[in-house]
Structures are given as structure tokens and as C-alpha cells.
Scaffold this motif. Sequence first.
Motif, mmCIF file in Angstrom:
data_model
loop_
_atom_site.group_PDB
_atom_site.id
_atom_site.type_symbol
_atom_site.label_atom_id
_atom_site.label_comp_id
_atom_site.label_asym_id
_atom_site.label_seq_id
_atom_site.Cartn_x
_atom_site.Cartn_y
_atom_site.Cartn_z
ATOM 1 N N GLU A 84 58.051 -28.933 -8.203
ATOM 2 C CA GLU A 84 56.165 -30.529 -8.849
ATOM 3 C C GLU A 84 56.510 -31.453 -8.157
ATOM 4 O OE1 GLU A 84 55.570 -30.544 -11.749
ATOM 5 O OE2 GLU A 84 55.413 -28.256 -12.811
ATOM 6 N N HIS A 85 58.189 -31.500 -7.607
ATOM 7 C CA HIS A 85 58.834 -33.263 -6.614
ATOM 8 C C HIS A 85 59.061 -33.076 -5.458
ATOM 9 C CE1 HIS A 85 59.685 -33.724 -10.967
ATOM 10 N NE2 HIS A 85 60.590 -32.698 -11.238
ATOM 11 N N LEU A 116 53.706 -32.449 5.964
ATOM 12 C CA LEU A 116 52.852 -32.000 3.580
ATOM 13 C C LEU A 116 52.163 -31.729 3.614
ATOM 14 C CD1 LEU A 116 54.587 -35.609 1.737
ATOM 15 C CD2 LEU A 116 56.183 -33.006 1.777
ATOM 16 N N GLY A 117 51.663 -31.335 5.071
ATOM 17 C CA GLY A 117 49.976 -30.864 5.303
ATOM 18 C C GLY A 117 48.980 -31.731 4.131
ATOM 19 N N ALA A 118 48.941 -32.507 4.010
ATOM 20 C CA ALA A 118 47.889 -33.574 3.775
ATOM 21 C C ALA A 118 46.725 -33.753 4.829
ATOM 22 C CB ALA A 118 48.449 -34.962 3.591
ATOM 23 N N ALA A 132 44.884 -41.606 -3.461
ATOM 24 C CA ALA A 132 45.799 -40.262 -3.334
ATOM 25 C C ALA A 132 45.537 -39.519 -2.113
ATOM 26 C CB ALA A 132 45.391 -39.825 -4.904
ATOM 27 N N THR A 133 45.929 -38.942 -1.852
ATOM 28 C CA THR A 133 45.757 -37.552 -0.799
ATOM 29 C C THR A 133 46.020 -36.477 -1.900
ATOM 30 O OG1 THR A 133 47.491 -36.817 -0.304
ATOM 31 C CG2 THR A 133 47.557 -38.245 0.877
ATOM 32 N N ASP A 134 44.865 -35.126 -0.458
ATOM 33 C CA ASP A 134 45.491 -33.841 -1.296
ATOM 34 C C ASP A 134 46.234 -33.209 -1.728
ATOM 35 O OD1 ASP A 134 45.913 -33.488 0.918
ATOM 36 O OD2 ASP A 134 44.238 -31.544 1.965
ATOM 37 N N VAL A 135 47.349 -33.420 -1.183
ATOM 38 C CA VAL A 135 48.593 -33.047 -1.929
ATOM 39 C C VAL A 135 48.638 -34.232 -3.500
ATOM 40 C CG1 VAL A 135 51.092 -33.158 -1.687
ATOM 41 C CG2 VAL A 135 49.705 -32.631 0.431
ATOM 42 N N ASP A 136 49.173 -33.019 -4.373
ATOM 43 C CA ASP A 136 49.525 -33.786 -6.158
ATOM 44 C C ASP A 136 50.684 -35.006 -5.338
ATOM 45 O OD1 ASP A 136 48.508 -34.247 -8.474
ATOM 46 O OD2 ASP A 136 50.385 -32.266 -8.484
ATOM 47 N N ARG A 137 50.433 -35.747 -6.344
ATOM 48 C CA ARG A 137 51.301 -36.727 -5.800
ATOM 49 C C ARG A 137 51.618 -37.998 -4.830
ATOM 50 N NH1 ARG A 137 54.880 -36.549 -11.278
ATOM 51 N NH2 ARG A 137 52.855 -35.155 -12.986
#
Length: 183
Positions: A84-85, A116-118, A132-137
Motif C-alpha cells: 500500500e506504500h 507507476l502505470g498512471a 489524484a491520479t488513478d494510482v491510489d495515493r
Amino acid sequence: MARVIVVGDGPAGLSAALFLARSDHDVVVYGQDETPMHYALLHNYLGIDELEGSDFQERAREQVASYGAPIRDLQVEQIERDGEHFAVTVAGGDVEHSDYVVLAGGKAAQRLAEHLGAERDDGRVVVDTQYATDVDRLYAVGRVARPDRSQAIISAGAGATAALDILAREAGRSVTDWDTSDD
């Protein structure tokens, strides 16, 4: 308290760092002070009649540091998800971990977001209204989200917006950041 790494030290990144550090979050900014602000003359920034971009940068960097957010003169080489980090690798090979990442640079931030795949579209990282991007956090502010329409006050507002979203997520409720007088 969240750990936040900000990649980029122009108005967007420094604004995000300021809001987060003022709220006692653990913030580190990575930037080499090579922002286009050094070529700017601010004369349309609310509250500032006229100021050289380099003077603005100096003041902003000092303000962020005064709230306990160090600004490290290192290039971020890579960012990976670590559960998650995030695991953030900087020049020299050191790795730091964070709960959130705010990308606030130009081409280098684009490359990190892509890795990161954003989602990207037409040379920009796609973000929502909170940056916020579609990548959490993972957040993208300033030139990385608006490469052709970058402007200092808009970028600073984007950084503040992303920071308030992080603060709200951490608090589990809406958050405001109003400056008040003691009067």
C-alpha cells in the motif's frame, strides 16, 4: 501522521509540502531548484505586485523548510509500489518509503508516473479534481498535469488542493485550512 514524498520544488510541490508540513505530517521534498520559476517575473500572482521568480523560489523554499519539511537536492530515479506504500529510489541508490507521493515536476515526473502505470493523455498525467491520479495515493500537480497551461498561482493552488485531499483522507473527514487571526 502520513509520510509524503514530493517530487519537484516549484510552486506546486512547495505548496503541497507547506500545507502538509504545517499539519504535522512527515514531508520530504526532492528537487534541485531547477524550476522554470527562475525565468519568471511574477506580476499576476495574488498579493504580489511584482517579484522575480528566483526570489519567490527562495522565499517559498525557506518557508517550507521552516515548517520542518526538508528539501533534498537529489534526483528521484524510480518509484515502485510496495504494497500500500511507495518505495522511492533516489540518486545514489537510497530508498525511502512513503504513504503518498506528489509528483510536481516536468518530464521526469511524467516518466515516474508512466512507470507507476498512471493514466496519461496527450502528454499529461490524467488527474481528478483533487489532482489524484488513478494510482491510489499518487497525485500529479503543476506541469505534470498541465504541461501546456502551467502558471505559478494555478500550480500552487493545485499543490494545496492535493495536500488538502491527503489531509482529508488521513483525517477520515473533510478538512479545511483556514488562516485565522487571534482577534
